[in-house]
Design a protein around this motif. Structure first.
Motif, short mmCIF file in Angstrom:
data_model
loop_
_atom_site.label_atom_id
_atom_site.label_comp_id
_atom_site.label_asym_id
_atom_site.label_seq_id
_atom_site.Cartn_x
_atom_site.Cartn_y
_atom_site.Cartn_z
N ASN A 189 -5.24 -2.84 -4.87
CA ASN A 189 -5.20 -1.76 -3.89
C ASN A 189 -4.16 -0.37 -4.15
O ASN A 189 -3.57 0.02 -4.08
CB ASN A 189 -4.88 -2.46 -2.21
CG ASN A 189 -5.27 -3.38 -2.35
OD1 ASN A 189 -7.52 -3.43 -2.41
ND2 ASN A 189 -5.21 -4.05 -1.51
N VAL A 227 -11.79 -3.76 -4.02
CA VAL A 227 -12.06 -4.69 -3.85
C VAL A 227 -11.86 -5.40 -2.63
O VAL A 227 -10.72 -4.21 -1.65
CB VAL A 227 -11.31 -5.43 -4.80
CG1 VAL A 227 -11.60 -5.60 -5.96
CG2 VAL A 227 -10.06 -5.24 -4.32
N ASP A 228 -12.08 -6.33 -1.86
CA ASP A 228 -11.82 -6.44 -0.10
C ASP A 228 -12.46 -8.06 -0.07
O ASP A 228 -13.94 -8.39 0.25
CB ASP A 228 -13.27 -6.12 0.56
CG ASP A 228 -12.40 -5.52 2.04
OD1 ASP A 228 -12.76 -4.34 3.05
OD2 ASP A 228 -11.37 -6.15 2.66
N SER A 229 -11.44 -8.23 0.62
CA SER A 229 -12.05 -9.72 1.81
C SER A 229 -10.53 -10.02 2.46
O SER A 229 -9.62 -10.06 0.83
CB SER A 229 -12.46 -10.93 0.91
OG SER A 229 -12.64 -12.01 1.13
N ILE A 230 -10.46 -10.22 3.18
CA ILE A 230 -8.57 -10.69 3.50
C ILE A 230 -8.47 -12.68 2.85
O ILE A 230 -9.08 -13.28 3.73
CB ILE A 230 -9.08 -10.39 5.40
CG1 ILE A 230 -8.88 -9.07 5.62
CG2 ILE A 230 -7.81 -11.07 6.03
CD1 ILE A 230 -8.95 -8.50 7.21
N LEU A 297 -8.40 0.07 6.61
CA LEU A 297 -8.11 -1.58 6.44
C LEU A 297 -6.61 -1.22 6.02
O LEU A 297 -5.51 -1.79 6.60
CB LEU A 297 -8.68 -2.53 5.50
CG LEU A 297 -9.08 -3.97 6.06
CD1 LEU A 297 -9.96 -4.36 5.72
CD2 LEU A 297 -8.20 -4.19 4.88
N ASN A 298 -6.19 -1.03 4.67
CA ASN A 298 -4.91 -1.40 4.43
C ASN A 298 -3.39 -0.53 5.47
O ASN A 298 -2.82 -1.29 5.47
CB ASN A 298 -4.66 -1.51 3.27
CG ASN A 298 -5.57 -2.70 2.22
OD1 ASN A 298 -6.82 -1.67 1.59
ND2 ASN A 298 -5.58 -3.59 2.15
N HIS A 301 -2.96 -2.49 8.36
CA HIS A 301 -2.84 -3.26 8.26
C HIS A 301 -1.23 -3.68 7.91
O HIS A 301 -0.69 -4.24 8.60
CB HIS A 301 -3.28 -4.06 6.58
CG HIS A 301 -4.04 -5.44 7.20
ND1 HIS A 301 -4.56 -6.14 5.48
CD2 HIS A 301 -4.35 -6.38 8.26
CE1 HIS A 301 -4.67 -6.66 6.55
NE2 HIS A 301 -5.41 -7.63 7.91
N HIS A 367 -3.61 -14.87 9.35
CA HIS A 367 -2.45 -14.62 7.86
C HIS A 367 -1.52 -13.02 8.74
O HIS A 367 -1.28 -12.73 9.27
CB HIS A 367 -3.81 -13.13 8.07
CG HIS A 367 -3.62 -12.10 7.03
ND1 HIS A 367 -4.34 -11.18 6.53
CD2 HIS A 367 -2.70 -12.53 5.85
CE1 HIS A 367 -3.94 -10.27 4.92
NE2 HIS A 367 -3.30 -11.26 4.23
N GLN A 371 3.49 -11.35 4.80
CA GLN A 371 2.80 -11.82 3.67
C GLN A 371 2.40 -10.38 3.61
O GLN A 371 2.77 -8.99 2.49
CB GLN A 371 1.76 -12.00 3.72
CG GLN A 371 1.07 -12.48 2.74
CD GLN A 371 -0.64 -13.23 2.29
OE1 GLN A 371 -0.77 -13.83 3.14
NE2 GLN A 371 -1.09 -13.00 1.37
N ILE A 372 2.22 -9.35 4.54
CA ILE A 372 1.05 -7.99 4.28
C ILE A 372 3.02 -6.85 4.22
O ILE A 372 2.22 -6.35 3.79
CB ILE A 372 0.57 -7.32 5.75
CG1 ILE A 372 -0.82 -8.48 5.31
CG2 ILE A 372 -0.17 -6.16 5.58
CD1 ILE A 372 -1.84 -8.78 7.43
N LYS A 379 3.08 -0.65 -2.07
CA LYS A 379 1.73 -0.42 -1.13
C LYS A 379 1.71 0.48 -0.22
O LYS A 379 0.41 1.67 -0.17
CB LYS A 379 2.12 -1.44 -0.20
CG LYS A 379 1.10 -3.20 -0.29
CD LYS A 379 1.49 -3.76 0.55
CE LYS A 379 1.18 -5.57 -0.22
NZ LYS A 379 1.44 -6.08 0.66
N ARG A 383 -1.36 3.31 0.37
CA ARG A 383 -2.47 3.20 1.81
C ARG A 383 -2.28 4.44 2.64
O ARG A 383 -2.85 4.38 4.23
CB ARG A 383 -2.50 1.67 1.93
CG ARG A 383 -1.26 0.85 2.24
CD ARG A 383 -1.11 0.06 2.38
NE ARG A 383 -1.40 -1.19 1.90
CZ ARG A 383 -1.87 -2.32 1.62
NH1 ARG A 383 -1.10 -3.21 2.85
NH2 ARG A 383 -2.14 -3.48 0.55
C1 CS2 Z 1 -3.61 -7.13 2.86
C2 CS2 Z 1 -4.65 -7.02 1.74
O1 CS2 Z 1 -1.09 -7.77 1.55
C3 CS2 Z 1 -1.69 -7.28 2.01
O2 CS2 Z 1 -0.87 -6.07 2.08
O3 CS2 Z 1 -3.31 -5.33 3.40
O4 CS2 Z 1 -4.37 -8.06 0.96
C4 CS2 Z 1 -5.45 -6.81 2.81
O5 CS2 Z 1 -5.54 -8.50 3.29
C5 CS2 Z 1 -6.88 -7.17 1.43
O6 CS2 Z 1 -6.45 -5.63 0.43
C6 CS2 Z 1 -8.24 -7.36 1.92
O7 CS2 Z 1 -9.08 -6.54 0.92
#
Ligand code: CS2
Length: 499
Positions: A189, A227-230, A297-298, A301, A367, A371-372, A379, A383
């Motif tokens: 990312n 790339v994208d998938s949770i 998304l990110n 998140h 989730h 972890q995020i 990050k 983002r």
């Molecule tokens: C999340 C990403 O851990 C993180 O920072 O924001 O891993 C997120 O789940 C993925 O980018 C989703 O594709």
């Protein structure tokens, strides 16, 4: 786990027919054509899965996975000959077996073998998931030549500690043997991931071997990707669930949501895995997709990770059940993010954002916010800061974005308070905790302390008076969250966030 449960291995495949989706090819007779560095859960849930589907269309596109240091995955999957289970979680649960991993190596233990694998003419593609910090970049997105691992790897004849150092050593072997360079795909990312990677490899090569750098300048391809998938980390429950549901023991299965997307810049040579046959999107303009995903998304998140952690919440789903937090990320997207970039023609940003919040609202996915929250210093520059810079340049609001950054600063202070029980996971943990130690709850001086972190904040933000004022106000508004007794109902406190 009861001992008479059979272990997952190729010999078991026949028995599993009809129980779950199996590879539509024979993994054991598939040659290796891809090397992957950094085989975490996301790689196995995403690139390895797409390649597993593409192998149905033939070709020796088996994957050799390389961990730079840890041998955990090699120990878990080698007895299973690389096979592992993928669990897709949504309203219903789906089970699949992935067979695309054909070899597991650990660079720290099998360095020569890793180099030989990377130098082999048959290794046409290298994919990377090494996280933001793995590229050893400075705040301008260039290779940081003062980075300890890069300094180490620039010495002669050493076992590289960084993926950048390892790849350039392998490329030097190919150059010497007149073998064309492999194509390298960053699957992390990062903004402009392919360009940043290519520049980092060229910068490193220029320091080591100018002739190699000139050759790479001509020939090296590093397509940008989105790339994208949770994909939450695997927990102890998952292997037990598999044993109970399907009757076999898998040492390290993985789980993810059903949604999965891979967008690749269309500059690959013709000789490639049949990724286009299995849902991968090729485009000239990855940037628009990357911005949409990193920003819609990110960024939310990370907002949920820091604000949710300060409120004592555990998962993304929990945070989305908190009305004020849900409102906050929805307002953040609508008011400050959607207008900050040009979306791909085929994507309606408001609908895309609504779909993302529906994915966050998936009760089947646990989730962890913790972890995020990892690696915030790496990050946020990818983002959140780019949105702030664009909004500052266009005179758009940064009030909610500043609350996200302030919540990260307070999260650092929370981790400081929680030491040693809960560690701060971040490559800059030492200097961040020093910062937290010096904080006094005075918003002006505390904000100044954090903004002085040149390894985190780009000069443009450090020098922005408006950002400093907004961040100080945001920090002042959120600071009481850090002092609220555990278990306090934060709803009333959060109410003002979006007003
Ligand atoms: C999340 C990403 O851990 C993180 O920072 O924001 O891993 C997120 O789940 C993925 O980018 C989703 O594709």
């Amino acid at each position: 786990m009861s001992i008479d449960i059979p272990r997952l291995e190729p010999a078991l495949l026949e028995q599993l027919q009809g129980k779950l989706k199996l590879p539509a090819y024979d993994p054991s007779s598939t040659g290796i054509g891809i090397v992957h560095i950094g085989p975490g859960a996301f790689f196995r849930a995403h690139q390895a899965w797409y390649t597993d589907l593409a192998l149905k269309y033939g070709g020796d596109w088996g994957i050799s996975v390389v961990s730079m240091r840890s041998n955990d995955l090699a120990k878990a999957l080698t007895p299973q000959q690389g096979l592992y289970s993928l669990v897709l979680l949504d309203k219903t649960t789906e089970y699949q077996l992935v067979g695309s991993i054909r070899e597991l190596l650990v660079a720290a233990e099998q360095y020569e073998q890793v180099l030989q694998r990377l130098a082999a003419p048959s290794s046409c593609y290298v994919t990377l998931t090494i996280t933001e910090k793995g590229y050893c970049l400075n705040t301008l997105g260039e290779l940081d030549l003062t980075h300890a691992d890069i300094q180490h790897d620039l010495e002669t004849n050493v076992k590289a500690r960084s993926a950048i150092g390892l790849l350039v050593q392998a490329l030097a072997l190919r150059f010497a043997a007149n073998v064309p360079p492999f194509v390298v795909l960053s699957c992390d990312n990062l903004t402009d991931n392919g360009h940043k990677l290519r520049n980092a490899l060229l910068t490193f090569a220029r320091q080591k071997q100018p002739a190699l750098a000139n050759w790479l300048e001509q020939q090296l391809l590093c397509p940008c990707t989105m790339v994208d998938s949770i994909t939450p980390a695997t927990d102890e429950e998952l292997p037990k669930q598999l044993a109970a549901e399907l009757g076999y023991q898998d040492n390290w299965p993985i789980k993810r949501e059903k949604f999965c997307q891979w967008v690749i810049e269309d500059i690959l040579p013709a000789h490639r895995p049949a990724w286009h046959q299995v849902g991968v999107t090729y485009t000239q303009d990855v940037k628009a997709f990357e911005k949409a995903k990193l920003r819609l998304l990110n960024a939310p998140h990370s907002a949920l990770a820091y604000l949710g952690s300060l409120c004592g919440l555990e998962t993304v789903f929990d945070a989305m059940q908190q009305t004020q937090l849900r409102n906050f990320v929805q307002k953040l997207a609508q008011n400050e993010i959607i207008g900050s970039f040009h979306a791909p023609a085929e994507l309606n940003p408001a609908e895309y954002s609504a779909d993302i919040f529906q994915r966050f609202d998936n009760p089947a996915i646990r989730h962890l916010l913790a972890q995020i929250a990892w690696d915030g210093s790496q990050k946020l520059p990818m983002r959140v800061f780019p949105i702030i810079q664009d909004n500052l340049a266009s005179g758009r609001s940064i009030r909610l974005l500043s609350l996200v950054v302030a919540s990260w600063m307070l999260f650092i202070r929370l981790r400081y308070q929680q030491q040693p029980d809960t560690a701060l996971v971040d490559p800059l943990a030492a200097s961040l905790l020093d910062c937290a130690a010096a904080c006094t709850d005075d918003a002006v001086t505390d904000t100044r302390l954090f903004l002085a972190l040149g390894q985190v904040f780009p000069p443009a933000l450090q020098q922005s008076e408006l950002f400093k004022v907004q961040l100080t106000q945001a920090y002042q508004q959120l600071c009481p969250l850090l002092l609220l007794p555990k278990g306090t109902d934060v709803a009333a406190f959060l109410q003002d966030l979006v007003e």
